[in-house]
Write an enzyme that holds these catalytic residues in place. Structure first.
Site, mmCIF file in Angstrom:
data_model
loop_
_atom_site.group_PDB
_atom_site.id
_atom_site.type_symbol
_atom_site.label_atom_id
_atom_site.label_comp_id
_atom_site.label_asym_id
_atom_site.label_seq_id
_atom_site.Cartn_x
_atom_site.Cartn_y
_atom_site.Cartn_z
ATOM 1 C CG HIS A 75 -2.087 -0.873 1.169
ATOM 2 N ND1 HIS A 75 -2.054 -2.166 1.672
ATOM 3 C CD2 HIS A 75 -3.334 -0.703 0.662
ATOM 4 C CE1 HIS A 75 -3.239 -2.734 1.499
ATOM 5 N NE2 HIS A 75 -4.032 -1.882 0.879
ATOM 6 N N GLY A 76 2.162 1.147 0.065
ATOM 7 C CA GLY A 76 3.013 2.335 0.077
ATOM 8 C C GLY A 76 2.790 3.228 -1.127
#
Length: 206
Positions: free
Chosen positions: A120-121
């Site tokens: 999800h970065g």
């Protein structure tokens, strides 16, 4: 070659493995990783999370180990860092709207320094206009619509794989950490060599 300095951006409940494993591996080869969270200082506790796929339609989330932050967010001098790393998990969802975090990402994008993102970065990168536009980027498959809408090219790598597009290294999630870190090290110019191991007899041997 002197070790590089990497800035890791995290939030509460960022992914445990993507913090601990990345930091320790980079330290093991001589790099420095400063882990920062908005409005927290060195010594503060960061709650982490651990996500896994256990047969349900989506991932489960469990409480991870506490992480003790090693850098104060307000004291970060961006010019001191050679690369930025956006860890995944739930943290990116909320720190991406912080204008200070956006400005940090903008610095690395505008200066052409390496940018590393996993899971999800990528949500942090997407929040800064132009960072993923026209770039090939891997991420958790649930982020594909966001990558595409931001003008990026989503790359569906294997769970244990990683992808490189110039100075941008990305991966789908923590099962890909080994491949991801290997590519990050290449982009940083780190050459890990294996030499002959000399076995010496212990003085305690009988």
């Amino acid at each position: 070659m002197a070790g590089k300095k990497i800035l890791m951006l995290v939030g509460e409940f960022s992914e445990e493995y993507e913090i601990f494993v990345f930091e320790q591996a980079m330290h093991a080869v001589g790099h420095t990783v400063h882990v920062v969270c908005p409005d927290k200082k060195a010594g503060d506790v960061l709650k982490t999370s651990l996500h896994d796929f256990e047969g349900h339609q989506t991932y489960t989330e469990k409480l991870g180990h506490d992480y003790i932050l090693n850098k104060t967010f307000s004291e970060v001098r961006l010019e001191d860092y050679d690369a930025v790393y956006c860890a995944g998990g739930r943290g990116p969802e909320y720190i991406r709207i912080d204008k200070r975090v956006q400005a940090m990402v903008r610095h690395f994008h505008d200066t052409g320094k390496p940018i590393f993102t996993i899971c999800h970065g990528v949500q942090i990168l997407i929040a800064v206009d132009g960072v993923v536009r026209g770039r090939q980027v891997a991420a958790l498959h649930y982020c594909e619509p966001e990558v595409t809408l931001a003008g990026g090219i989503y790359i569906d790598v294997a769970p244990n794989g990683a992808h490189v597009d110039g100075n941008l290294v990305s991966a789908k999630g923590w099962p890909g950490l080994a491949a991801f870190m290997r590519e990050c090290l290449k982009v940083l110019g780190t050459d890990v060599k294996h030499g002959e191991i000399l076995m010496r007899e212990s003085p305690l041997a009988a």
